[in-house]
Scaffold this active site. Sequence first.
Site, mmCIF file in Angstrom:
data_model
loop_
_atom_site.group_PDB
_atom_site.id
_atom_site.type_symbol
_atom_site.label_atom_id
_atom_site.label_comp_id
_atom_site.label_asym_id
_atom_site.label_seq_id
_atom_site.Cartn_x
_atom_site.Cartn_y
_atom_site.Cartn_z
ATOM 1 N N GLU A 270 10.013 62.700 10.535
ATOM 2 C CA GLU A 270 9.814 63.992 11.413
ATOM 3 C C GLU A 270 10.090 65.301 10.778
ATOM 4 O O GLU A 270 11.087 65.230 10.203
ATOM 5 C CB GLU A 270 11.058 63.738 12.594
ATOM 6 C CG GLU A 270 11.346 64.727 13.459
ATOM 7 C CD GLU A 270 12.538 64.477 14.388
ATOM 8 O OE1 GLU A 270 12.955 65.437 15.302
ATOM 9 O OE2 GLU A 270 13.136 63.548 14.027
ATOM 10 N N ASP B 131 19.701 71.918 17.869
ATOM 11 C CA ASP B 131 20.064 71.875 16.825
ATOM 12 C C ASP B 131 21.595 72.389 16.524
ATOM 13 O O ASP B 131 22.118 73.516 16.797
ATOM 14 C CB ASP B 131 19.227 72.369 15.662
ATOM 15 C CG ASP B 131 17.937 71.514 15.482
ATOM 16 O OD1 ASP B 131 18.024 70.193 15.584
ATOM 17 O OD2 ASP B 131 16.792 72.060 15.640
#
EC number: 4.2.1.20
Length: 253
Positions: A47, A58
């Site tokens: 990824e 995140d």
Amino acid sequence: MLEAYIREQRKNKKILLMTHIVIGYPSLETSFEMVKAMVAAGVELMELQIPFSEPIADGPVILKANQEALARGVTVQACLDLAEEAARTFDIPFLLMTYYNILFKYGVERFVQTMAQRQLRGAIVPDLPHEEGQDYLQAMNAHALDPIFIYAPTTDAARMAQINAHARGFVYCVARKGVTGQQTDFTATLEDYLARCRRATQLPLALGFGVKDKADIDFLTGKVDIAVIGTQTLRIVETQGPSAVQSFIAQLR
């Protein structure tokens, strides 16, 4: 398609590994060396994150990597170039991960077409719900790319069914509420959640958010098809340097 690749790999492997890097952190050159090291360590998928200024899914480690890559002047074009080089060099599937603003500014159709031309296999866009992604879904379908959608512990059965109707390749199950990089309890509660995910889709399952060592992967074996390693790899880069990445990934087996 990713689903066929994953099922073929799973014939001989109890669980697959997907790793995550932020393109341009700590540099574009080092990003490519990290890809090379991870492939050499035996990961089955990767990824590649295009950095964005507000990566809402995140945690602090990946946020910092995004900010530092952007501060060094990393562009979307440079990220696409590196992703293409990786896809043409190494014989595993590569996916892009980023946020919808990147696609919107680039042009959704143009972005997806560029992904296909550069031999990428799919994308994860965590802030784009399927209800608002018709243009994206149409473009992904037209170019035979897989849109990866997300289940969370708070996703109810009806919502899981809706997501499953649009997902292809695999479904990404986040291990807990919150952002990447926080502590995850690999317990019966997580096992129950993954059982719900299994009932909701026939697609392979990946699990990320907090997978950090072999014990976690051992726990996930038999419950999901793919373990996703993201934040912990960046911690290794920060504390031990990029040269430690290959040995870290290899010992997860």
